[in-house]
Design a protein around this motif. Structure first.
Motif, PDB file in Angstrom:
ATOM      1  N   MET A 264      -8.684  14.723   5.956  1.00  0.00           N
ATOM      2  CA  MET A 264      -7.500  14.399   5.162  1.00  0.00           C
ATOM      3  C   MET A 264      -7.949  13.773   3.844  1.00  0.00           C
ATOM      4  SD  MET A 264      -4.860  12.807   7.983  1.00  0.00           S
ATOM      5  CE  MET A 264      -5.982  11.511   8.468  1.00  0.00           C
ATOM      6  N   ASP A 265      -7.519  14.363   2.760  1.00  0.00           N
ATOM      7  CA  ASP A 265      -7.843  13.851   1.425  1.00  0.00           C
ATOM      8  C   ASP A 265      -6.559  13.452   0.725  1.00  0.00           C
ATOM      9  OD1 ASP A 265     -10.720  14.297   1.333  1.00  0.00           O
ATOM     10  OD2 ASP A 265     -10.228  16.432   1.421  1.00  0.00           O
ATOM     11  N   GLY A 266      -6.690  12.447  -0.130  1.00  0.00           N
ATOM     12  CA  GLY A 266      -5.508  12.021  -0.869  1.00  0.00           C
ATOM     13  C   GLY A 266      -5.772  10.815  -1.748  1.00  0.00           C
ATOM     14  N   GLU A 267      -4.704  10.104  -2.034  1.00  0.00           N
ATOM     15  CA  GLU A 267      -4.776   8.964  -2.959  1.00  0.00           C
ATOM     16  C   GLU A 267      -4.094   7.746  -2.341  1.00  0.00           C
ATOM     17  OE1 GLU A 267      -2.780  10.500  -6.366  1.00  0.00           O
ATOM     18  OE2 GLU A 267      -4.571  11.559  -7.123  1.00  0.00           O
ATOM     19  N   PHE A 268      -4.467   6.592  -2.870  1.00  0.00           N
ATOM     20  CA  PHE A 268      -3.797   5.363  -2.441  1.00  0.00           C
ATOM     21  C   PHE A 268      -3.608   4.441  -3.639  1.00  0.00           C
ATOM     22  CE2 PHE A 268      -8.245   4.193  -2.300  1.00  0.00           C
ATOM     23  CZ  PHE A 268      -8.263   2.854  -2.684  1.00  0.00           C
ATOM     24  N   LYS A 269      -2.592   3.621  -3.557  1.00  0.00           N
ATOM     25  CA  LYS A 269      -2.318   2.594  -4.559  1.00  0.00           C
ATOM     26  C   LYS A 269      -2.071   1.275  -3.833  1.00  0.00           C
ATOM     27  CE  LYS A 269      -0.222   5.626  -8.045  1.00  0.00           C
ATOM     28  NZ  LYS A 269       1.015   5.901  -8.855  1.00  0.00           N
ATOM     29  N   VAL A 270      -2.570   0.197  -4.418  1.00  0.00           N
ATOM     30  CA  VAL A 270      -2.414  -1.131  -3.811  1.00  0.00           C
ATOM     31  C   VAL A 270      -1.996  -2.123  -4.880  1.00  0.00           C
ATOM     32  CG1 VAL A 270      -3.462  -2.850  -2.300  1.00  0.00           C
ATOM     33  CG2 VAL A 270      -4.426  -0.552  -2.397  1.00  0.00           C
ATOM     34  N   ASN A 271      -1.059  -2.983  -4.538  1.00  0.00           N
ATOM     35  CA  ASN A 271      -0.667  -4.089  -5.414  1.00  0.00           C
ATOM     36  C   ASN A 271      -0.785  -5.402  -4.639  1.00  0.00           C
ATOM     37  OD1 ASN A 271      -0.019  -2.756  -7.801  1.00  0.00           O
ATOM     38  ND2 ASN A 271       2.026  -2.233  -7.064  1.00  0.00           N
ATOM     39  N   TYR A 272      -1.437  -6.380  -5.245  1.00  0.00           N
ATOM     40  CA  TYR A 272      -1.487  -7.737  -4.699  1.00  0.00           C
ATOM     41  C   TYR A 272      -0.696  -8.633  -5.651  1.00  0.00           C
ATOM     42  CZ  TYR A 272      -5.567  -6.023  -2.078  1.00  0.00           C
ATOM     43  OH  TYR A 272      -6.417  -5.310  -1.277  1.00  0.00           O
ATOM     44  N   ASN A 273       0.309  -9.298  -5.109  1.00  0.00           N
ATOM     45  CA  ASN A 273       1.127 -10.196  -5.925  1.00  0.00           C
ATOM     46  C   ASN A 273       0.879 -11.649  -5.533  1.00  0.00           C
ATOM     47  OD1 ASN A 273       3.144  -8.293  -7.471  1.00  0.00           O
ATOM     48  ND2 ASN A 273       2.936  -7.478  -5.404  1.00  0.00           N
ATOM     49  N   GLY A 274       1.244 -12.577  -6.418  1.00  0.00           N
ATOM     50  CA  GLY A 274       1.021 -13.997  -6.144  1.00  0.00           C
ATOM     51  C   GLY A 274      -0.458 -14.282  -6.028  1.00  0.00           C
TER      52      GLY A 274
ATOM     53  N   TYR B 201       0.845  -1.199   0.000  1.00  0.00           N
ATOM     54  CA  TYR B 201       0.000   0.000   0.000  1.00  0.00           C
ATOM     55  C   TYR B 201       0.876   1.244   0.000  1.00  0.00           C
ATOM     56  CZ  TYR B 201      -4.518  -2.222   1.097  1.00  0.00           C
ATOM     57  OH  TYR B 201      -5.682  -2.948   1.055  1.00  0.00           O
ATOM     58  N   GLU B 202       0.523   2.224  -0.823  1.00  0.00           N
ATOM     59  CA  GLU B 202       1.123   3.554  -0.784  1.00  0.00           C
ATOM     60  C   GLU B 202      -0.007   4.555  -0.625  1.00  0.00           C
ATOM     61  OE1 GLU B 202       3.619   4.377  -4.097  1.00  0.00           O
ATOM     62  OE2 GLU B 202       4.902   2.615  -3.790  1.00  0.00           O
ATOM     63  N   ILE B 203       0.058   5.354   0.446  1.00  0.00           N
ATOM     64  CA  ILE B 203      -1.026   6.278   0.768  1.00  0.00           C
ATOM     65  C   ILE B 203      -0.436   7.673   0.948  1.00  0.00           C
ATOM     66  CG2 ILE B 203      -2.934   6.755   2.361  1.00  0.00           C
ATOM     67  CD1 ILE B 203      -2.397   3.729   3.324  1.00  0.00           C
ATOM     68  N   ASP B 204      -0.999   8.657   0.241  1.00  0.00           N
ATOM     69  CA  ASP B 204      -0.578  10.056   0.371  1.00  0.00           C
ATOM     70  C   ASP B 204      -1.795  10.898   0.726  1.00  0.00           C
ATOM     71  OD1 ASP B 204       2.321  10.228  -0.400  1.00  0.00           O
ATOM     72  OD2 ASP B 204       1.546   9.177  -2.153  1.00  0.00           O
ATOM     73  N   LEU B 205      -1.720  11.585   1.876  1.00  0.00           N
ATOM     74  CA  LEU B 205      -2.839  12.377   2.355  1.00  0.00           C
ATOM     75  C   LEU B 205      -2.388  13.797   2.698  1.00  0.00           C
ATOM     76  CD1 LEU B 205      -4.437   9.802   4.833  1.00  0.00           C
ATOM     77  CD2 LEU B 205      -5.312  10.417   2.574  1.00  0.00           C
ATOM     78  N   GLU B 206      -3.338  14.736   2.608  1.00  0.00           N
ATOM     79  CA  GLU B 206      -3.069  16.124   2.980  1.00  0.00           C
ATOM     80  C   GLU B 206      -4.221  16.617   3.834  1.00  0.00           C
ATOM     81  OE1 GLU B 206      -1.926  20.407   0.897  1.00  0.00           O
ATOM     82  OE2 GLU B 206      -1.748  18.521  -0.223  1.00  0.00           O
ATOM     83  N   ALA B 207      -3.877  17.195   4.991  1.00  0.00           N
ATOM     84  CA  ALA B 207      -4.899  17.649   5.930  1.00  0.00           C
ATOM     85  C   ALA B 207      -5.375  19.045   5.582  1.00  0.00           C
ATOM     86  CB  ALA B 207      -4.345  17.631   7.355  1.00  0.00           C
ATOM     87  N   ASN B 208      -6.671  19.271   5.734  1.00  0.00           N
ATOM     88  CA  ASN B 208      -7.279  20.583   5.524  1.00  0.00           C
ATOM     89  C   ASN B 208      -7.392  21.277   6.877  1.00  0.00           C
ATOM     90  OD1 ASN B 208      -9.482  22.607   5.354  1.00  0.00           O
ATOM     91  ND2 ASN B 208      -9.667  21.854   3.252  1.00  0.00           N
TER      92      ASN B 208
END
Length: 609
Positions: free
Chosen positions: A419-429, A406-413
């Motif tokens: 906090m708003d932002g984006e996330f990316k997830v990879n599942y392997n195997g 998981y990679e999560i980037d958030l910014e607080a108002n």
């Protein structure tokens, strides 16, 4: 398949309730079975059931397989004084089990009126000795004592293996040898289990109860029980092999111009995967002996044994050595490490490329060749081959092959504290297999809805939007926007910041405390990296680190502030188990408890002056 299970449930509901519409409470003093093994490899069971006083009319069911079994001499006795008296004109109804894939099962229902005590006696004759494969030490009825007596001619041997014996309050076993027979006497206080319609059909799914696996072998096979089961299966399956012209023509067409065995194997495996329909449930010998390969090819359907047998025949025709193997999936009552039909509930195909065994499961729609089969990883299978059979331990995935990142980037108002932002997830195997199964028969819209619900749960019910999913054979990639609310609180010059939005450790489980027997799916390694940019600068704080390490499991959590505006929260979690069992139950729950405490404790941010 789904329709069959609905019918099974309705059938069970009917049997668990009396004609008056109240739940049956059949209390049994003793149930005894005398199993007489005949020299012609058939056997007879004489069953005697002594019921306690019943205060209402009840129905006692007898399930049997018309393909193999015959019920005779049903008698009902009621207690008069100190003796039992035969009841004349006992009401016995017989019905077919009307299910799509169970054609040979019937039920005899014995109506028992109110009496002080009742005794039922009947016989079951079975022509196939291999069908005597287990003695169950559990019941959905209340039974004070369960007794078995097995009479074995001296030309045969009785071998047995009891699983989950620890849950029995009492068990005795002894044998008495005479000139012609050996009599085995077994007595237990059975474990009472919740009613399950599958138990009527000797399908032991998702239960961990005491069971004796049994096998009667000719004396000539003594010490080589595996070979006996192997040879029996080979003989039964031999008539189901061979390919006709139409099947051969199709196989040649699919593999035209290809000589690489691995490519041929992959092509034929995909062909069966994509073009053959999986159907089940099978009972009796039909659960193990396949339909002829040509019939499977013509109908383009079958269950595990049928599709595996056809695939094995297709591979052998192309010169790739292949066998079928008996297996037990993760939800079966036992492992397939003992030569008895009750040890297995599944059949797979096994191919050999350059001498290396490669497992192929044509009924698992997302299994990839050259990878372990998820449902049977780290379990034993019995490879049926001309060399007497072979037990083989299926390898499992390692956590390194099943990485979730998981990679999560958030910014607080500063105004809303959201906090708003984006996330990316990879599942392997196969770490994302639980999602792949859900995506399989879903439209893009349905898959997106399913994934959105999943990630909202993973992030502690935070808001997810703009979700995009890319699911391939070996990887699932997801990305989207996340909005976390209620995680920042002001108190003068201080802010209290909570990180309980971090992805939970076990994504397939909602429980905060795991139970023994929980199926995790596969070992995995999870890496989470979260960066949060605050709206105001704060004073530097000392990095926080928590580390927990146990045999087969570990968790490292780090919280730091690389700048006066930024907080970084990361964790690495490794769980090298497929099941939560006695030996790792405490470990798993300690990790969950520790992680919950960490994310529930606020990080105190002091405003920078």
């Amino acid at each position: 398949m789904q329709t069959s299970f609905i019918k099974l449930t309705l059938l069970a509901t009917y049997l668990f309730f009396s004609t008056q519409g109240v739940a049956q409470n059949i209390a049994i003093k003793t149930r005894s079975e005398h199993v007489l093994i005949h020299k012609d490899s058939s056997f007879t069971k004489t069953v005697t059931i002594l019921l306690k006083e019943n205060k209402e009319t009840i129905t006692y069911p007898i399930f049997y397989d018309t393909e193999l079994e015959r019920i005779t001499d049903i008698k009902v006795y009621v207690k008069k004084g100190k003796r039992f008296k035969l009841v004349k004109n006992t009401i016995i109804n017989e019905e077919d089990v009307e299910l799509d894939y169970i054609a040979s099962k019937k039920i005899k229902s014995i109506t028992l009126p109110y009496q002080s005590e009742t005794k039922i006696v009947y016989s079951i004759k079975c022509k196939e000795l291999m069908y005597f494969s287990d003695l169950h030490f559990f019941s959905y009825n209340e039974i004070d004592s369960l007794k078995y007596q097995i009479s074995v001619p001296n030309t045969f041997r009785f071998i047995h293996n009891t699983i989950h014996k620890d849950s029995l309050k009492h068990m005795t076993i002894d044998s008495i040898k005479s000139d012609n027979h050996t009599k085995w006497n077994i007595e237990v206080v059975p474990v009472k289990v919740k009613p399950d319609p599958l138990l009527f059909f000797r399908v032991y799914k998702n239960i961990r109860e005491p069971l004796m696996r049994t096998l009667i072998i000719p004396k000539t096979y003594e010490g080589n029980e595996r070979k006996y089961l192997n040879d029996w299966y080979l003989q039964k399956a031999e008539t189901k092999k061979g390919l006709n012209y139409a099947a051969i023509r199709k196989i040649d067409e699919l593999t035209k111009g290809i000589s690489d065995p691995k490519k041929i194997m992959t092509i034929l495996y995909k062909y069966v995967h994509n073009n053959f329909k999986y159907v089940a449930i099978e009972i009796g010998m039909g659960a193990f002996i396949p339909t002829h390969a040509n019939e499977v090819f013509t109908n383009k359907q079958g269950d595990c044994k049928d599709l595996s047998n056809f695939l094995s025949e297709a591979l052998n025709y192309k010169g790739i050595k292949s066998y079928i193997a008996l297996a037990a999936t993760f939800d079966h009552i036992s492992d397939c490490d003992f030569p008895s039909l009750s040890s297995a509930n599944h059949v797979i195909c096994l191919a050999y490329i350059d001498g290396k065994p490669i497992l192929l499961d044509p009924t698992d729609p997302i299994h990839l060749s050259e990878t372990p089969v998820q449902s049977i990883q780290q379990r034993s299978i019995l490879i049926i081959n001309p060399d007497g059979g072979e037990f083989y331990k299926v390898p499992g995935f390692s956590p390194k092959k099943n990485v979730i990142s998981y990679e999560i980037d958030l910014e607080a108002n500063s105004n809303t504290m959201v906090m708003d932002g984006e996330f990316k997830v990879n599942y392997n195997g196969i770490s994302g297999n639980f999602l792949k199964y859900g995506f399989m028969y879903s439209s893009d819209r349905e898959a997106n809805k399913l994934a959105k619900k999943h990630y909202e749960s993973v992030f502690g019910n935070q808001s997810i939007s703009d979700l995009k999913i890319n699911h391939q054979s070996r990887v699932i990639e997801s990305e989207g926007k996340i909005s976390a609310n209620g995680k920042i609180f002001k108190d003068g010059d201080k802010k209290f910041f909570f990180i309980d939005f971090l992805p939970k450790l076990f994504e397939t489980e909602d429980r905060e405390t795991l139970l023994e027997g929980t199926h995790i799916g596969s070992p995995f390694s999870k890496k989470v990296s979260s960066t949060i940019k605050m709206s105001e600068p704060f004073q530097e704080f000392n990095p926080i680190e928590h580390s927990f390490s146990f045999e087969g499991a570990s968790l490292i959590v780090k919280i730091s502030n690389p700048s006066e505006f930024t907080i970084e929260c990361t964790y690495e979690f490794v769980f090298d188990y497929i099941f939560v069992e006695k030996e790792n139950l405490e470990i798993a729950n300690k990790l969950l408890t520790s992680f919950k405490k960490i994310i529930n404790d606020p990080i105190i941010l002091q405003k920078k002056s």
